[in-house]
Design a protein around this motif. Structure first.
Motif, short mmCIF file in Angstrom:
data_model
loop_
_atom_site.label_atom_id
_atom_site.label_comp_id
_atom_site.label_asym_id
_atom_site.label_seq_id
_atom_site.Cartn_x
_atom_site.Cartn_y
_atom_site.Cartn_z
N UNK A 24 5.98 10.55 35.93
CA UNK A 24 5.37 9.56 35.05
C UNK A 24 3.90 9.84 34.74
N UNK A 25 3.26 10.69 35.50
CA UNK A 25 1.82 10.92 35.33
C UNK A 25 1.46 11.48 33.95
N UNK A 26 2.37 12.17 33.32
CA UNK A 26 2.09 12.81 32.02
C UNK A 26 1.66 11.82 30.95
N UNK A 27 2.06 10.53 31.10
CA UNK A 27 1.79 9.57 30.03
C UNK A 27 0.39 8.97 30.10
N UNK A 28 -0.32 9.14 31.19
CA UNK A 28 -1.61 8.47 31.36
C UNK A 28 -2.60 8.73 30.22
N UNK A 29 -2.73 9.96 29.69
CA UNK A 29 -3.68 10.18 28.58
C UNK A 29 -3.29 9.45 27.28
#
Length: 314
Positions: free
Chosen positions: A30-35
């Motif tokens: 899920x980290x990929x969505x932060x930006x």
């Protein structure tokens, strides 16, 4: 197909819980969505704007009193509830800021789904969400600067600029696009709006799940350290909103349907917006967006529980 999409959107609380549990066990997924959190919020607001028409604003003037009461309750009860519980439970500064920021946000679009399930007034809920969202462009920066400013200096003007970019411009763009559709031939207009009504709720739900889950994934270790106190604060914050929203309307003499509607609208916040603002304007506080992520789960669970109780009653 449309009914299937609506049903999927109605299970919004379940998707939030699944997303957060998945993010807890597999953060890297899920980290990929932060930006893209801010862009995602803009997409949600655009989608909300696409469901609005100029005629909706005339509906506000048909029931100005209850709309005014609902919006006022939103921006009085929730910010003060956040500030109160942050102080009572002695939350550390970053968590207190995050909770206050969520409290200063407008009602969330998920409240419309919960209102429907609770057999309350969906039209009123939609109008309250619309009005509180437009009002939030000014109210959210002011309330955050006032209450969070007791902890540290807050850039109110910067928050206002973000609200204009993330909320106001997409809302107006969606409204203008929807209005422009009236110029199309009837069959084309119905086809386009049918696609919007079918795809819009699914996209909104998906983006909110991505926003909340990516925040949980990015702050797993920190949540584990402050979990119990933070969970307690967020639960009490939302429970206060639901309870006082109902009590205030009851005290003013309104019926059960109106009481339920305002209770849900006040108790459920636009947590995704709170997370985006926290990540943008309090970037040096890694924990600031975390209350928004926890809030998204709790207000859905409380709202769903109330909808289950009220939905079984006449």
């Amino acid at each position: 197909m449309l009914k299937a999409c609506v049903k999927i959107a109605e299970w919004f609380p379940l998707w939030i819980v699944i997303g957060c549990l998945w993010a807890w066990w597999q953060p890297e997924a899920w980290l990929w969505f932060q930006p893209y959190i801010t862009i995602g919020l803009g997409v949600i607001m655009l989608g909300m704007g696409l469901t609005l028409r100029l005629a909706d604003f005339s509906e506000v003037f048909r029931m100005p009193k209850i709309i005014a009461i609902g919006v006022l309750a939103q921006f009085v009860i929730m910010p003060l509830s956040a500030y109160f519980w942050a102080k009572v439970l002695d939350l550390e500064t970053s968590l207190a800021i995050g909770l206050i920021l969520v409290g200063a946000c407008p009602g969330g679009t998920a409240s419309n789904v919960i209102t429907y399930l609770a057999r309350a007034n969906v039209a009123l809920s939609v109008l309250l969400t619309m009005c509180s969202t437009f009002a939030a462009v000014v109210m959210t920066p002011l309330l955050t600067q006032w209450l969070a400013g007791t902890y540290l200096p807050v850039d109110g003007w910067g928050l206002f600029r973000s609200m204009v970019v993330v909320v106001l411009i997409p809302l107006i763009a969606g409204l203008l696009i929807n209005t422009a559709l009236d110029r199309l031939k009837q069959h084309k207009r119905h086809a386009v709006r049918g696609i919007i009504h079918m795809v819009g709720p699914i996209v909104s739900v998906a983006v909110i799940v991505l926003v909340v889950s990516s925040i949980v994934a990015g702050n797993k270790a920190a949540i584990g350290l402050v979990g119990p106190k933070l969970f307690c604060a967020v639960f009490l914050f939302h429970a206060t909103g639901f309870a006082l929203g109902y009590v205030v309307m009851k005290w003013l003499g309104y019926g059960k349907v109106e009481c339920r509607t305002v209770s849900i609208e006040v108790g459920m916040q636009n947590s995704g917006l709170g997370a985006s603002l926290a990540k943008t304007h309090f970037a040096d506080m890694a924990m600031a967006p975390v209350p928004a992520a926890i809030s998204a789960v709790f207000h859905c669970l409380i709202g769903s529980a109330l909808a289950g109780i009220w939905g079984r009653r006449r």
